[in-house]
Structures are given as C-alpha cells and as structure tokens.
Design a protein around this motif. Sequence first.
Motif, PDB file in Angstrom:
ATOM      1  N   THR A  55       0.536  -1.285  -0.384  1.00 33.77           N
ATOM      2  CA  THR A  55      -0.162  -0.129   0.023  1.00 33.77           C
ATOM      3  C   THR A  55       0.616   1.170   0.283  1.00 33.77           C
ATOM      4  O   THR A  55       0.349   1.960  -1.139  1.00 33.77           O
ATOM      5  CB  THR A  55      -1.122   0.076   1.418  1.00 33.77           C
ATOM      6  N   SER A  56       1.714   0.911   0.561  1.00 33.93           N
ATOM      7  CA  SER A  56       2.697   2.791   1.048  1.00 33.93           C
ATOM      8  C   SER A  56       3.395   2.757  -0.289  1.00 33.93           C
ATOM      9  O   SER A  56       3.885   3.457  -1.009  1.00 33.93           O
ATOM     10  CB  SER A  56       3.873   1.993   1.709  1.00 33.93           C
ATOM     11  N   LEU A  57       3.568   1.345  -0.973  1.00 29.03           N
ATOM     12  CA  LEU A  57       4.240   2.471  -2.278  1.00 29.03           C
ATOM     13  C   LEU A  57       3.150   2.312  -3.462  1.00 29.03           C
ATOM     14  O   LEU A  57       3.377   3.365  -4.458  1.00 29.03           O
ATOM     15  CB  LEU A  57       5.123   0.772  -2.774  1.00 29.03           C
ATOM     16  N   CYS A  58       2.076   1.687  -3.097  1.00 28.19           N
ATOM     17  CA  CYS A  58       1.260   1.654  -4.541  1.00 28.19           C
ATOM     18  C   CYS A  58       1.118   3.715  -4.042  1.00 28.19           C
ATOM     19  O   CYS A  58       0.942   4.346  -5.296  1.00 28.19           O
ATOM     20  CB  CYS A  58       0.684   1.662  -4.404  1.00 28.19           C
ATOM     21  N   HIS A  59       0.778   4.004  -2.740  1.00 32.81           N
ATOM     22  CA  HIS A  59       0.547   5.545  -2.762  1.00 32.81           C
ATOM     23  C   HIS A  59       1.833   6.343  -3.627  1.00 32.81           C
ATOM     24  O   HIS A  59       1.622   7.188  -4.124  1.00 32.81           O
ATOM     25  CB  HIS A  59       1.118   5.515  -1.664  1.00 32.81           C
ATOM     26  N   LYS A  60       3.345   5.427  -2.882  1.00 31.68           N
ATOM     27  CA  LYS A  60       4.186   7.136  -3.804  1.00 31.68           C
ATOM     28  C   LYS A  60       3.786   6.366  -5.323  1.00 31.68           C
ATOM     29  O   LYS A  60       4.140   7.716  -5.864  1.00 31.68           O
ATOM     30  CB  LYS A  60       5.118   6.090  -3.582  1.00 31.68           C
ATOM     31  N   ILE A  61       3.748   5.378  -5.827  1.00 30.52           N
ATOM     32  CA  ILE A  61       3.673   5.499  -6.846  1.00 30.52           C
ATOM     33  C   ILE A  61       2.577   6.836  -7.698  1.00 30.52           C
ATOM     34  O   ILE A  61       2.276   6.805  -8.786  1.00 30.52           O
ATOM     35  CB  ILE A  61       3.163   3.832  -7.520  1.00 30.52           C
ATOM     36  N   TYR A  62       1.328   6.615  -6.834  1.00 30.12           N
ATOM     37  CA  TYR A  62       0.151   7.079  -7.354  1.00 30.12           C
ATOM     38  C   TYR A  62       0.994   8.657  -7.341  1.00 30.12           C
ATOM     39  O   TYR A  62       0.494   9.163  -8.369  1.00 30.12           O
ATOM     40  CB  TYR A  62      -1.458   7.255  -6.611  1.00 30.12           C
ATOM     41  N   GLU A  63       1.464   8.820  -6.769  1.00 33.37           N
ATOM     42  CA  GLU A  63       1.853  10.702  -6.799  1.00 33.37           C
ATOM     43  C   GLU A  63       3.188  11.268  -7.489  1.00 33.37           C
ATOM     44  O   GLU A  63       2.751  11.730  -8.030  1.00 33.37           O
ATOM     45  CB  GLU A  63       3.348  10.470  -4.874  1.00 33.37           C
ATOM     46  N   TRP A  64       3.933   9.976  -7.389  1.00 37.14           N
ATOM     47  CA  TRP A  64       4.471   9.750  -9.212  1.00 37.14           C
ATOM     48  C   TRP A  64       4.181  10.451 -10.622  1.00 37.14           C
ATOM     49  O   TRP A  64       4.431  10.925 -11.301  1.00 37.14           O
ATOM     50  CB  TRP A  64       5.046   8.632  -9.172  1.00 37.14           C
ATOM     51  N   GLU A  65       2.624   9.159 -10.386  1.00 39.81           N
ATOM     52  CA  GLU A  65       2.088   9.038 -11.908  1.00 39.81           C
ATOM     53  C   GLU A  65       0.621  10.394 -12.101  1.00 39.81           C
ATOM     54  O   GLU A  65       1.083  11.459 -12.848  1.00 39.81           O
ATOM     55  CB  GLU A  65       1.288   8.175 -11.604  1.00 39.81           C
ATOM     56  N   LYS A  66       0.243  11.147 -10.686  1.00 35.31           N
ATOM     57  CA  LYS A  66      -0.593  12.064 -10.916  1.00 35.31           C
ATOM     58  C   LYS A  66      -0.213  13.136 -10.538  1.00 35.31           C
ATOM     59  O   LYS A  66      -0.497  14.192 -10.622  1.00 35.31           O
ATOM     60  CB  LYS A  66      -2.364  11.657 -10.332  1.00 35.31           C
ATOM     61  N   GLY A  67       1.333  12.989  -9.972  1.00 37.87           N
ATOM     62  CA  GLY A  67       1.536  14.630  -9.139  1.00 37.87           C
ATOM     63  C   GLY A  67       0.669  15.572  -7.995  1.00 37.87           C
ATOM     64  O   GLY A  67       0.944  16.294  -7.474  1.00 37.87           O
ATOM     65  N   THR A  68       0.536  14.768  -7.207  1.00 39.87           N
ATOM     66  CA  THR A  68      -0.411  14.229  -5.925  1.00 39.87           C
ATOM     67  C   THR A  68      -0.688  13.360  -5.132  1.00 39.87           C
ATOM     68  O   THR A  68      -0.692  11.588  -5.786  1.00 39.87           O
ATOM     69  CB  THR A  68      -1.940  15.218  -6.468  1.00 39.87           C
ATOM     70  N   GLU A  69      -0.528  13.344  -3.431  1.00 40.41           N
ATOM     71  CA  GLU A  69      -1.330  12.439  -2.802  1.00 40.41           C
ATOM     72  C   GLU A  69      -2.140  11.807  -2.787  1.00 40.41           C
ATOM     73  O   GLU A  69      -3.211  12.570  -3.509  1.00 40.41           O
ATOM     74  CB  GLU A  69      -1.272  13.422  -1.823  1.00 40.41           C
ATOM     75  N   TYR A  70      -2.265  10.395  -2.868  1.00 38.07           N
ATOM     76  CA  TYR A  70      -3.628   9.360  -2.919  1.00 38.07           C
ATOM     77  C   TYR A  70      -4.616   9.944  -1.824  1.00 38.07           C
ATOM     78  O   TYR A  70      -4.251  10.022  -0.856  1.00 38.07           O
ATOM     79  CB  TYR A  70      -3.538   8.475  -2.788  1.00 38.07           C
ATOM     80  N   THR A  71      -5.933  10.684  -1.880  1.00 37.79           N
ATOM     81  CA  THR A  71      -6.264  10.930  -0.993  1.00 37.79           C
ATOM     82  C   THR A  71      -7.463  10.318  -0.659  1.00 37.79           C
ATOM     83  O   THR A  71      -8.680  10.074  -0.164  1.00 37.79           O
ATOM     84  CB  THR A  71      -7.523  11.974  -0.837  1.00 37.79           C
ATOM     85  N   GLY A  72      -7.832   9.127  -2.320  1.00 39.47           N
ATOM     86  CA  GLY A  72      -8.999   8.043  -1.666  1.00 39.47           C
ATOM     87  C   GLY A  72      -9.031   6.728  -0.870  1.00 39.47           C
ATOM     88  O   GLY A  72      -8.298   6.943   0.534  1.00 39.47           O
ATOM     89  N   SER A  73     -10.111   6.091  -0.637  1.00 37.79           N
ATOM     90  CA  SER A  73     -10.140   5.096   0.242  1.00 37.79           C
ATOM     91  C   SER A  73      -9.044   3.677   0.114  1.00 37.79           C
ATOM     92  O   SER A  73      -8.741   3.214   1.207  1.00 37.79           O
ATOM     93  CB  SER A  73     -11.550   4.381   0.693  1.00 37.79           C
TER      94      SER A  73
END
Length: 264
Positions: A55-73
């Motif tokens: 989950t931690s790495l997925c959050h970081k990948i989301y940040e890399w891909e989208k340029g923002t932190e993941y805020t979903g559930s």
Amino acid sequence: MNLAKAKVLAPVSRRYEHKKTLANLPSKLVPMAIHSLLFHQGRALFIKNSKAASTSLCHKIYEWEKGTEYTGSTVHRDKTLSQGLWSYPDIVRAISDPDCLKVTILRDPVRRCVSGFTDFALDKKNNNYERHAPFWDAMGMSAARDDAQRFDIYLDYVQACIDKDIERMDEHFRPQFYNLRPDLIDYGFVGQVEHLRRDIHALGVRLGLETGEAPPGAQRKNSSRSQYSPTDAQIERIKALYAKDYAWLAQLFPESYNETFEKC
C-alpha cells in the motif's frame, strides 16, 4: 480465476477478453499479473507482496504518476492507475518484456507473520478475515485464550494452509517466494520494508522520479493497530515455515540474513 470460462466469453465480453490475456502467461505467473501495477509509462512493473508495504509503494507510485497525494479510500482499486482487470493486457506484456523493470518489496518473515496475525486475528480489520475465521476458530482460536496461545493457533493454521496447497493459500500468509516467484521473474529492484523510505526513494532516483536525499518522516500506510512479540520458540517455528523466504533473503541481503538462515 476461471481462464477456460474467459476464453469462451471473450468474443462477446470486453471484460472476459481482458481476462483471457492472462492465459498467455504460465499458470504460476497469473497471480502475479493480477496483483501488479504498471507505471512510469510502462517501463516499470510493481508486483505486490501482501503484508510487505504494498500500500505504501502504491501511494508513492500514485504521487509519481499524478503529481499529487492519493486521498481515496483504497489505492489498490484506483482505476486511474494501470492495475486490475482493464490493465491485464499491458501487464501481461510487461511481465514478458525484459526491458520492463520488475519491482517488489520484501519483509522480514517474522515481522510479516506477526503483522498478518495482528491484522487478521487481533484487529480483525482485513477484508478477508471472515474467510479464515471459521477455520481457525475450529482449531481453538477464541478471545478466552491469551495472545501467545492464539498466535500458536495462527501458526498451526498457516502450517495447515502450506500443507494443503501452498500456491493457493491466501497471499497475506503465503511465503513471499510464492507470492513473487523469483524463479520465474527477473526482479531488477527489490526493496525491504525495514528500509522502506530509503528504498522507495532509491527506486525513484533510479527511474528519474526523485532527486537528492530521501526526506525524513513516516512512510508506512495501513499498519496494524495491535502489537505482539513472539516467543523464541515461535520465532524458530516461523523460520521453519518460511525457510524458502529466508533462503531467498540470504541471497539478496547476505549481510542481514545469512546467519538467520543458517539457524533456521
């Protein structure tokens, strides 16, 4: 997953057409494809390893891909990332592409085993809890027992799952070797939960997504609320149950695991 059914329905269903692509992989790799996330414009594939900071790495990948932190559930079900059903064709190609960097994270087997116990048996917060509870309750798991006794029963349950069919057991308890199949997949980057922030930053630097030193601060997501410290006898039993993992860890990180593996 019923791939035979997918083949039959593929001509009339886009959903099953995507599932059918999994049949292009050896059967032992299908679970890896289902639990993968393709990122960095298809140049890197994260193969998830349950109870090892996925989950931690997925959050970081989301940040890399989208340029923002993941805020979903639930980041693992986020459809804007290249993961899950609609990404199966691309993931299957990536697994077979030697130029795609295969990425994963490993965790010390004792800590991972304890995390599975606290998450499932003590906190009871994992969505798969109801699947397992009737079986380990029948083995004697109950609130009337202390945590040490319950952990012994949990280890009995893990042993029973391994003996029954190690490749079909829940990936949260299954040895990491069988979650990731390093005998079939050539991993170009393997991080450790114990050095999570450092290793995720190193991955970002390698891919040109991070620069400078790793920032301080917490990185872990989705940690267990409860805690448990196993006895020496329980630790020795974990080493036996997860001997395959210790052998792999000793190859990857000999400075940390050779002595541990020799003792197990």
